[in-house]
Scaffold this motif. Structure first.
Motif, PDB file in Angstrom:
ATOM      1  N   THR A  49       0.856  -1.177   0.000  1.00  0.00           N
ATOM      2  CA  THR A  49       0.000   0.000   0.000  1.00  0.00           C
ATOM      3  C   THR A  49       0.891   1.224   0.000  1.00  0.00           C
ATOM      4  O   THR A  49       1.625   1.467   0.965  1.00  0.00           O
ATOM      5  CB  THR A  49      -0.943   0.020   1.208  1.00  0.00           C
ATOM      6  OG1 THR A  49      -1.812  -1.119   1.144  1.00  0.00           O
ATOM      7  CG2 THR A  49      -1.785   1.283   1.221  1.00  0.00           C
ATOM      8  N   ASN A 109       0.481  -4.725  -8.957  1.00  0.00           N
ATOM      9  CA  ASN A 109      -0.701  -4.789  -8.077  1.00  0.00           C
ATOM     10  C   ASN A 109      -0.525  -3.974  -6.795  1.00  0.00           C
ATOM     11  O   ASN A 109      -0.953  -4.385  -5.715  1.00  0.00           O
ATOM     12  CB  ASN A 109      -1.026  -6.250  -7.738  1.00  0.00           C
ATOM     13  CG  ASN A 109      -1.385  -7.052  -8.973  1.00  0.00           C
ATOM     14  OD1 ASN A 109      -2.163  -6.609  -9.806  1.00  0.00           O
ATOM     15  ND2 ASN A 109      -0.791  -8.232  -9.111  1.00  0.00           N
ATOM     16  N   SER A 143      -1.451  -1.119  -4.265  1.00  0.00           N
ATOM     17  CA  SER A 143      -2.621  -0.327  -3.882  1.00  0.00           C
ATOM     18  C   SER A 143      -2.166   1.076  -3.513  1.00  0.00           C
ATOM     19  O   SER A 143      -1.169   1.239  -2.796  1.00  0.00           O
ATOM     20  CB  SER A 143      -3.350  -0.964  -2.695  1.00  0.00           C
ATOM     21  OG  SER A 143      -3.907  -2.206  -3.050  1.00  0.00           O
ATOM     22  N   ASN A 200      -5.316  -0.283  -8.018  1.00  0.00           N
ATOM     23  CA  ASN A 200      -6.295  -0.394  -6.935  1.00  0.00           C
ATOM     24  C   ASN A 200      -6.231   0.871  -6.079  1.00  0.00           C
ATOM     25  O   ASN A 200      -5.438   0.960  -5.142  1.00  0.00           O
ATOM     26  CB  ASN A 200      -6.029  -1.628  -6.077  1.00  0.00           C
ATOM     27  CG  ASN A 200      -7.117  -1.843  -5.033  1.00  0.00           C
ATOM     28  OD1 ASN A 200      -8.302  -1.809  -5.344  1.00  0.00           O
ATOM     29  ND2 ASN A 200      -6.705  -2.052  -3.790  1.00  0.00           N
ATOM     30  N   THR A 237      -7.438   3.416  -3.298  1.00  0.00           N
ATOM     31  CA  THR A 237      -8.149   3.352  -2.024  1.00  0.00           C
ATOM     32  C   THR A 237      -8.126   4.743  -1.387  1.00  0.00           C
ATOM     33  O   THR A 237      -7.515   5.663  -1.929  1.00  0.00           O
ATOM     34  CB  THR A 237      -7.499   2.324  -1.090  1.00  0.00           C
ATOM     35  OG1 THR A 237      -6.195   2.799  -0.694  1.00  0.00           O
ATOM     36  CG2 THR A 237      -7.335   0.975  -1.787  1.00  0.00           C
ATOM     37  N   GLN A 257     -16.882   4.691  -8.426  1.00  0.00           N
ATOM     38  CA  GLN A 257     -15.440   4.467  -8.302  1.00  0.00           C
ATOM     39  C   GLN A 257     -14.930   4.938  -6.937  1.00  0.00           C
ATOM     40  O   GLN A 257     -14.133   4.253  -6.292  1.00  0.00           O
ATOM     41  CB  GLN A 257     -14.692   5.215  -9.414  1.00  0.00           C
ATOM     42  CG  GLN A 257     -14.760   4.576 -10.778  1.00  0.00           C
ATOM     43  CD  GLN A 257     -14.043   5.404 -11.825  1.00  0.00           C
ATOM     44  OE1 GLN A 257     -14.355   6.589 -12.012  1.00  0.00           O
ATOM     45  NE2 GLN A 257     -13.078   4.812 -12.501  1.00  0.00           N
ATOM     46  N   ALA A 262     -16.263   2.668  -4.127  1.00  0.00           N
ATOM     47  CA  ALA A 262     -15.519   1.404  -4.148  1.00  0.00           C
ATOM     48  C   ALA A 262     -14.133   1.591  -3.542  1.00  0.00           C
ATOM     49  O   ALA A 262     -13.632   0.712  -2.818  1.00  0.00           O
ATOM     50  CB  ALA A 262     -15.406   0.881  -5.571  1.00  0.00           C
ATOM     51  N   ALA A 263     -13.494   2.730  -3.814  1.00  0.00           N
ATOM     52  CA  ALA A 263     -12.175   3.006  -3.239  1.00  0.00           C
ATOM     53  C   ALA A 263     -12.233   3.025  -1.719  1.00  0.00           C
ATOM     54  O   ALA A 263     -11.307   2.567  -1.036  1.00  0.00           O
ATOM     55  CB  ALA A 263     -11.646   4.341  -3.771  1.00  0.00           C
ATOM     56  N   ARG A 307     -14.612  -1.664  -0.853  1.00  0.00           N
ATOM     57  CA  ARG A 307     -14.051  -2.919  -1.343  1.00  0.00           C
ATOM     58  C   ARG A 307     -12.566  -2.815  -1.683  1.00  0.00           C
ATOM     59  O   ARG A 307     -11.778  -3.693  -1.311  1.00  0.00           O
ATOM     60  CB  ARG A 307     -14.843  -3.389  -2.563  1.00  0.00           C
ATOM     61  CG  ARG A 307     -14.324  -4.685  -3.202  1.00  0.00           C
ATOM     62  CD  ARG A 307     -14.377  -5.854  -2.233  1.00  0.00           C
ATOM     63  NE  ARG A 307     -14.061  -7.110  -2.916  1.00  0.00           N
ATOM     64  CZ  ARG A 307     -13.742  -8.241  -2.296  1.00  0.00           C
ATOM     65  NH1 ARG A 307     -13.687  -8.281  -0.967  1.00  0.00           N
ATOM     66  NH2 ARG A 307     -13.483  -9.332  -2.973  1.00  0.00           N
ATOM     67  N   ASN A 308     -12.171  -1.742  -2.374  1.00  0.00           N
ATOM     68  CA  ASN A 308     -10.757  -1.592  -2.727  1.00  0.00           C
ATOM     69  C   ASN A 308      -9.879  -1.526  -1.487  1.00  0.00           C
ATOM     70  O   ASN A 308      -8.787  -2.089  -1.446  1.00  0.00           O
ATOM     71  CB  ASN A 308     -10.546  -0.328  -3.569  1.00  0.00           C
ATOM     72  CG  ASN A 308     -11.225  -0.384  -4.919  1.00  0.00           C
ATOM     73  OD1 ASN A 308     -11.964  -1.317  -5.211  1.00  0.00           O
ATOM     74  ND2 ASN A 308     -10.986   0.621  -5.744  1.00  0.00           N
TER      75      ASN A 308
END
Length: 435
Positions: free
Chosen positions: A244, A263, A265, A292, A294, A333, A336-337, A340-341
């Motif tokens: 992250t 990948n 985040s 991804n 967040t 979007q 979701a950030a 779930r993200n």
């Protein structure tokens, strides 16, 4: 608990009215549907005028910095760190960290957040506060290491080892422990690579500040043969573990490509970046590249609150204004950030959706207030007109951690009093040092 006749945002984040959602004793969502379950042995919650959403996940925080709320103001990042924050933090002890983390947990729960990624010190005390609160956290110890030697030679290493052995996966998985370096500019190749190798060995994620300011990127390129912080981290194997990366304000197209491929985040902190005048993170390009994205609040000296509804609002609007394009970034979007993200960034794959079998991490909003009328598009209302104060119930793993002005798991008045007393003590000590 059975949420009855309640509107929900379903697993696709679509608005569905008049639903029934039941939670199970194991902390999961047992049922989602339009018909009331024939048999249910538990509390019934009247959902009239309410909206049930997945709870929020804060992917970048420094929870003990609640002590510094309103303290370090009106200063650019390096002055803010060197002259204000770090001298203050040098006066903080383990119990300060416990009480400030507990107060942060209360504030997050009040605004519908159940989990946060926390970069700080005194892991045992922070873990104790999270455990007592009933919430979730990905904790890490944040080493600042200018001397080029293996992380095992630094005083923070025993706490890192204890973090993995004692706290990673504790409280039925509510608490996780990650690896961490503070940033490129507060570390070196030798120490950083040893941290990344340690993360791989222990199968844990990584938290790190990345490209927060323009000067950080420019100075990194000078130190590392033209490499950006993202390229430097990648060259040392940082992204071989789930990472992250907080901020990412000054990343370029090449950086975004690396983060998408590896990948990574990105923890976007719009309020903090605005307050410290760091800039505008290119999250529209990140979304387009498949990163991804967040949301995080950062610490309370640079936000100054844990209300992620404010961060959703800013995250949705800033790209439009900065790039002069009103079509950038949809409310779905951004939501979701925040949900779930964020859960995926924390390695919580069964969290972040109102879906059967997922963890019962839920928030209920009162949608009868004036800012919710008319409800032409519920997601637009949520992101552009909603407020953290609309939250009337927050549930983590099926346990209510906030409801209608009460915190069943936290003595809020004690936490507030302790934080106020401890802040006064530290300010007095700093004033004495200045004389």
């Amino acid at each position: 608990m059975l949420f009855a006749n309640i509107a929900i945002l379903d697993e696709n984040l679509d608005y569905v009215p008049n639903q029934f959602v039941a939670t199970a004793a194991d902390g999961t969502i047992a049922y989602v549907g339009s018909e009331e379950p024939a048999e249910f042995d538990g509390e019934r919650y009247d959902g009239t005028g309410k909206l049930l959403i997945p709870a929020l996940y804060n992917t970048h925080a420094h929870a003990p910095m609640t002590l510094l709320r309103g303290y370090a103001e009106n200063a650019p990042l390096q002055q803010w760190l060197n002259e204000l924050v770090w001298p203050y933090e040098a006066k903080m002890d383990a119990e300060d960290n416990y009480w400030a983390t507990l107060l942060s947990c209360a504030e997050m729960a009040r605004y519908g957040c159940v989990s946060f990624s926390d970069m700080y010190y005194h892991t045992p005390e922070r873990a104790q506060a999270v455990a007592e609160s009933g919430m979730k956290a990905n904790l890490c110890t944040s080493p600042i290491a200018f001397e080029p030697k293996d992380i095992s030679e630094f005083p923070c290493f025993p706490e890192m080892e204890e973090g993995v052995a004692k706290y990673n996966g504790s409280e039925s998985g509510r608490i996780k422990f990650d690896a961490c370096i503070h940033a490129e500019y507060t570390n070196n190749d030798v120490t950083a690579k040893s941290v990344f190798d340690w993360a791989k060995k222990n199968n844990v994620g990584l938290q790190v500040h990345v490209s927060e300011t323009k000067s950080e990127v420019e100075e990194c390129r000078q130190r590392h043969n033209g490499m950006s912080p993202v390229q430097w981290l990648d060259s040392l194997g940082a992204f071989d573990v789930p990472t992250t990366a907080a901020h990412c304000v000054w990343v370029d197209e090449a950086d975004i490509k690396i983060m998408a491929e590896k990948n990574v985040s990105v923890a976007h902190n719009p309020a903090s970046n605005m307050k410290l005048a760091s800039g505008f993170a290119p999250i529209a390009a990140m979304f387009d590249a498949g990163v991804n994205v967040t949301l995080g609040t950062d610490g309370m000296a640079s936000n100054n609150n844990h209300d992620m509804f404010q961060d959703m609002y800013l995250a949705a609007l800033l790209p439009k204004g900065n790039l002069l394009d009103p079509a950038l970034i949809t409310p779905k979007q951004i939501f979701a950030a925040a949900t779930r993200n964020g859960a995926l960034a924390q390695g919580r794959t069964d969290c972040g959706l109102v879906k059967e079998g997922f963890r019962a991490d839920l928030a209920v909003l009162d949608v009868t207030g004036p800012s919710w009328a008319p409800m032409t598009d519920p997601l637009c209302n949520l992101v552009y007109a909603g407020h953290g104060s609309d939250v009337v119930l927050t549930m983590c793993d099926g346990t209510v951690v906030y409801q209608d002005g009460t915190w069943p798991t936290i003595d809020l008045e004690a936490a507030k009093a302790q934080v106020a007393q401890r802040h006064a003590r530290i300010c007095d000590a700093l004033a004495a040092d200045a004389q």
